[in-house]
Design an enzyme around this catalytic site. Structure first.
Site, PDB file in Angstrom:
ATOM      1  N   ASN A  48      61.088  22.667 -47.229  1.00 39.88           N
ATOM      2  CA  ASN A  48      61.943  22.175 -46.151  1.00 39.88           C
ATOM      3  C   ASN A  48      63.233  22.990 -46.091  1.00 39.88           C
ATOM      4  O   ASN A  48      63.721  23.491 -47.109  1.00 39.88           O
ATOM      5  CB  ASN A  48      62.185  20.665 -46.230  1.00 39.88           C
ATOM      6  CG  ASN A  48      62.728  20.167 -47.560  1.00 39.88           C
ATOM      7  OD1 ASN A  48      62.570  20.807 -48.570  1.00 39.88           O
ATOM      8  ND2 ASN A  48      63.348  19.001 -47.542  1.00 39.88           N
ATOM      9  N   GLU A  61      56.004  21.393 -44.355  1.00 38.22           N
ATOM     10  CA  GLU A  61      54.696  21.655 -43.732  1.00 38.22           C
ATOM     11  C   GLU A  61      54.844  22.623 -42.564  1.00 38.22           C
ATOM     12  O   GLU A  61      54.004  23.509 -42.354  1.00 38.22           O
ATOM     13  CB  GLU A  61      54.063  20.356 -43.222  1.00 38.22           C
ATOM     14  CG  GLU A  61      53.738  19.343 -44.313  1.00 38.22           C
ATOM     15  CD  GLU A  61      54.884  18.371 -44.589  1.00 38.22           C
ATOM     16  OE1 GLU A  61      56.063  18.774 -44.546  1.00 38.22           O
ATOM     17  OE2 GLU A  61      54.590  17.197 -44.871  1.00 38.22           O
TER      18      GLU A  61
END
Ligand code: THU
Length: 137
Positions: A48, A61
């Site tokens: 992140n 992701e």
């Protein structure tokens, strides 16, 4: 896509945990790593990346999927998300949609913590009734 063999799952988890080490999460202090296995057998990792303008932050992701696309990958065979503790860090709603874009029914989504796998899902369990590429075909 069938369940992953243990060796591949271990490699995917190791990549997600390593990516987590590089997370930029000074605002939430919630570091996340992710790893995507493409159908060519390659692993693409991401973490992140937060921002002082909070909504501009990016999930792990999304970073990993971007790396896959950059490398030419277009099909996800499996995903692993690594969170900070033993509470499963399941992908957020937006990331379920991002994964679905490149996945198919049965694609494994594995959630792990520092001590290993916590939960195993398939994408359609996380995003039932998904709107996806087939809707626009
Ligand atoms: N986060 C991820 O990177 N992936 C997830 O699956 C859940 C949440 C990030 C976003 C934000 O930087 C931090 O975790 C706290 O929400």
């Amino acid at each position: 896509m069938a369940a992953l063999d243990p060796e591949t799952e271990a490699a995917l988890m190791a990549a997600a945990l390593a990516a987590r080490e590089n997370a930029y999460a000074p605002y939430s202090n919630f570091a996340v790593g992710a790893a995507v296995l493409d159908t060519e057998g390659r692993i693409h990792a991401g973490c992140n990346v937060e921002n002082a303008a909070y909504p501009q932050g990016q999930c792990a992701e999304a970073t990993a999927i971007g790396a896959m696309v950059l490398a030419g990958g277009r099909e996800i065979a499996a995903v692993c998300v690594a969170g900070p503790d033993e509470v499963p860090c399941t992908p957020c709603g937006g990331c379920r949609q991002r994964i679905n874009e490149f996945a198919e029914a049965g694609t494994p989504v594995i959630v792990c913590g520092p001590s290993g796998v916590i939960a195993r899902y398939v994408i359609e369990a996380l995003l039932p009734g998904a709107f996806g590429p087939k809707n626009l075909a």
